[in-house]
Design an enzyme around this catalytic site. Sequence first.
Site, PDB file in Angstrom:
ATOM      1  N   GLY A 283       0.686  -1.433  -0.041  1.00 14.93           N
ATOM      2  CA  GLY A 283      -0.053   0.175  -0.049  1.00 14.93           C
ATOM      3  C   GLY A 283       0.976   1.343   0.015  1.00 14.93           C
ATOM      4  O   GLY A 283       1.776   1.212   0.611  1.00 14.93           O
TER       5      GLY A 283
ATOM      6  N   ALA B   3      15.615  10.726  -0.913  1.00 18.76           N
ATOM      7  CA  ALA B   3      16.648  10.540   0.114  1.00 18.76           C
ATOM      8  C   ALA B   3      17.729   9.332  -0.296  1.00 18.76           C
ATOM      9  O   ALA B   3      18.862   9.437  -0.352  1.00 18.76           O
ATOM     10  CB  ALA B   3      16.385  10.535   1.550  1.00 18.76           C
TER      11      ALA B   3
ATOM     12  N   ARG C  61       0.901  -5.360  -5.699  1.00 18.76           N
ATOM     13  CA  ARG C  61       1.187  -6.450  -4.965  1.00 18.76           C
ATOM     14  C   ARG C  61       1.435  -7.591  -5.953  1.00 18.76           C
ATOM     15  O   ARG C  61       0.908  -7.489  -7.083  1.00 18.76           O
ATOM     16  CB  ARG C  61      -0.135  -6.863  -4.334  1.00 18.76           C
ATOM     17  CG  ARG C  61      -0.506  -5.539  -3.155  1.00 18.76           C
ATOM     18  CD  ARG C  61      -1.538  -5.993  -2.265  1.00 18.76           C
ATOM     19  NE  ARG C  61      -2.134  -4.532  -1.711  1.00 18.76           N
ATOM     20  CZ  ARG C  61      -1.720  -4.254  -0.715  1.00 18.76           C
ATOM     21  NH1 ARG C  61      -0.360  -4.641  -0.096  1.00 18.76           N
ATOM     22  NH2 ARG C  61      -2.079  -3.067  -0.042  1.00 18.76           N
TER      23      ARG C  61
ATOM     24  N   ASP D 164       4.537  -4.377   6.247  1.00 16.43           N
ATOM     25  CA  ASP D 164       4.709  -5.589   6.688  1.00 16.43           C
ATOM     26  C   ASP D 164       4.861  -6.850   5.748  1.00 16.43           C
ATOM     27  O   ASP D 164       5.741  -7.475   5.486  1.00 16.43           O
ATOM     28  CB  ASP D 164       3.440  -6.108   7.477  1.00 16.43           C
ATOM     29  CG  ASP D 164       3.738  -7.380   8.236  1.00 16.43           C
ATOM     30  OD1 ASP D 164       4.732  -7.438   9.245  1.00 16.43           O
ATOM     31  OD2 ASP D 164       3.072  -8.363   8.222  1.00 16.43           O
TER      32      ASP D 164
ATOM     33  N   THR E 177       4.139   2.665   5.930  1.00 18.28           N
ATOM     34  CA  THR E 177       2.624   2.300   6.079  1.00 18.28           C
ATOM     35  C   THR E 177       2.122   3.142   6.894  1.00 18.28           C
ATOM     36  O   THR E 177       2.380   3.567   7.840  1.00 18.28           O
ATOM     37  CB  THR E 177       2.625   0.874   6.611  1.00 18.28           C
ATOM     38  OG1 THR E 177       1.343   0.576   7.123  1.00 18.28           O
ATOM     39  CG2 THR E 177       3.527   0.661   7.629  1.00 18.28           C
TER      40      THR E 177
ATOM     41  N   ASP F 296      -0.510   2.500   8.655  1.00 22.17           N
ATOM     42  CA  ASP F 296      -0.974   1.807   9.837  1.00 22.17           C
ATOM     43  C   ASP F 296      -0.164   1.861  11.065  1.00 22.17           C
ATOM     44  O   ASP F 296      -0.472   1.546  12.038  1.00 22.17           O
ATOM     45  CB  ASP F 296      -1.282   0.270   9.569  1.00 22.17           C
ATOM     46  CG  ASP F 296      -2.603   0.152   8.407  1.00 22.17           C
ATOM     47  OD1 ASP F 296      -2.892   1.166   8.229  1.00 22.17           O
ATOM     48  OD2 ASP F 296      -2.366  -0.902   7.883  1.00 22.17           O
TER      49      ASP F 296
ATOM     50  N   ASP G 127       2.102  -0.171  12.050  1.00 19.91           N
ATOM     51  CA  ASP G 127       2.230  -1.318  12.561  1.00 19.91           C
ATOM     52  C   ASP G 127       3.396  -2.232  12.393  1.00 19.91           C
ATOM     53  O   ASP G 127       3.252  -3.427  12.881  1.00 19.91           O
ATOM     54  CB  ASP G 127       1.062  -2.189  12.147  1.00 19.91           C
ATOM     55  CG  ASP G 127       1.011  -2.591  10.515  1.00 19.91           C
ATOM     56  OD1 ASP G 127       1.813  -1.970   9.901  1.00 19.91           O
ATOM     57  OD2 ASP G 127       0.274  -3.296  10.102  1.00 19.91           O
TER      58      ASP G 127
ATOM     59  N   ARG H 146      -6.118  -2.593   9.522  1.00 19.09           N
ATOM     60  CA  ARG H 146      -6.657  -3.803   9.983  1.00 19.09           C
ATOM     61  C   ARG H 146      -6.389  -4.616  11.195  1.00 19.09           C
ATOM     62  O   ARG H 146      -7.187  -5.213  11.791  1.00 19.09           O
ATOM     63  CB  ARG H 146      -6.257  -4.779   8.500  1.00 19.09           C
ATOM     64  CG  ARG H 146      -7.289  -4.903   7.299  1.00 19.09           C
ATOM     65  CD  ARG H 146      -6.988  -6.097   6.622  1.00 19.09           C
ATOM     66  NE  ARG H 146      -5.317  -6.210   6.354  1.00 19.09           N
ATOM     67  CZ  ARG H 146      -4.843  -5.656   5.280  1.00 19.09           C
ATOM     68  NH1 ARG H 146      -5.510  -4.687   4.620  1.00 19.09           N
ATOM     69  NH2 ARG H 146      -3.654  -5.605   5.181  1.00 19.09           N
TER      70      ARG H 146
ATOM     71  N   GLU I 190     -15.564  10.424  21.231  1.00 22.26           N
ATOM     72  CA  GLU I 190     -15.839   9.811  22.413  1.00 22.26           C
ATOM     73  C   GLU I 190     -15.127   8.392  22.828  1.00 22.26           C
ATOM     74  O   GLU I 190     -14.970   8.106  23.950  1.00 22.26           O
ATOM     75  CB  GLU I 190     -17.403   9.655  22.282  1.00 22.26           C
ATOM     76  CG  GLU I 190     -18.230  10.919  22.723  1.00 22.26           C
ATOM     77  CD  GLU I 190     -17.946  12.043  22.012  1.00 22.26           C
ATOM     78  OE1 GLU I 190     -17.515  13.172  22.495  1.00 22.26           O
ATOM     79  OE2 GLU I 190     -18.040  11.880  20.596  1.00 22.26           O
TER      80      GLU I 190
END
Length: 326
Positions: free
Chosen positions: A14, A25, A75, A106, A129, A131, A133, A175, A191
């Site tokens: 992604g 860079a 992918r 990942d 990424t 995420d 993660d 995810r 909230e």
Amino acid sequence: MAEIKCIGVMTSGGDAPGMNAAIRAVTRAAIANKIMVKGIYRGYKGLIANEIEDFKTQNVSNIIQRGGTILKTARSETFKTPEGMQEAYETLVKHGIDALVVIGGDGSLTGARSFAQKYNFPIVGIPGTIDNDLYGTDTTIGYDTALNTIVECVDKIRDTASSHERLFFIEVMGRDAGFLALNGAIASGAEAAIIPEISLHKDQLAEMIETGFRKSKNSSIVLVAESEVTGGAMGVAERVKNEYPQFDVRVSILGHLQRGGSPSAQDRILATRMGVAAIEALLEDQRNVMVGIQNDEIVLVPFVKAIKNDKPLDPSLLNVLEIVSQ
């Protein structure tokens, strides 16, 4: 090990804002060290299909501010097969590429690790990424920008939520990890956040509504991580309609909005530091490592750790959200 004369750089999986800053860079740090650079288009798919171009300084001019990735991304199922890997290896040899810098999440780093092991090929990964993660780095490229996008969207939704006294469930990406949902909720004054890490252990929705949810509020916003565990915003909204029909419920799915946009200053700086560090790591004969950042210091994390370990969410943040959303 043989001297590195030529490197390949690619983005995979992604896309994430800041990937272009990292490509820039890596390219310029390599050139500064008299190393040739080849840009590999469309990730592992392009590597197999031989979509490779010589990169000079001008190839990466005027891209630091652009979202997405100029190298495109895809992918590749073929790369997961022994034949696909062999084709990829032959392409690298044909182009005289001695080492690879892979910018991705990942899945991309998992592929890099398998390939590096099989062919004893030097690869350094850069975590790109939204995420956030990946284990071993405090933050990943694209996460800060995505968080800012979420806050901007939630602010706008809040205007309409408070006009209509509604309960809004806003679905954000992540995810398997609730970083965007939890920090997005804190930053936007939501909230609550419904995240996969907690949903496994308790029913977040019931707890939220039964602890006197909305007792003093005329509208409420809840961020939900898009996950099979949480059921996503649609799943949660469906439950509310069935179990708590007194609420007027709306759902907003932010989707790919979160991936796009010009990278924040923080993501540009992070990507630039990581890109330069990736070349330094290769020059120091490091391989099978991901460049990470911990306490604002660049670190090198073995692929096996970055991929296998789950990145822990700071539980005190849940407590913070609970306190301020009273």
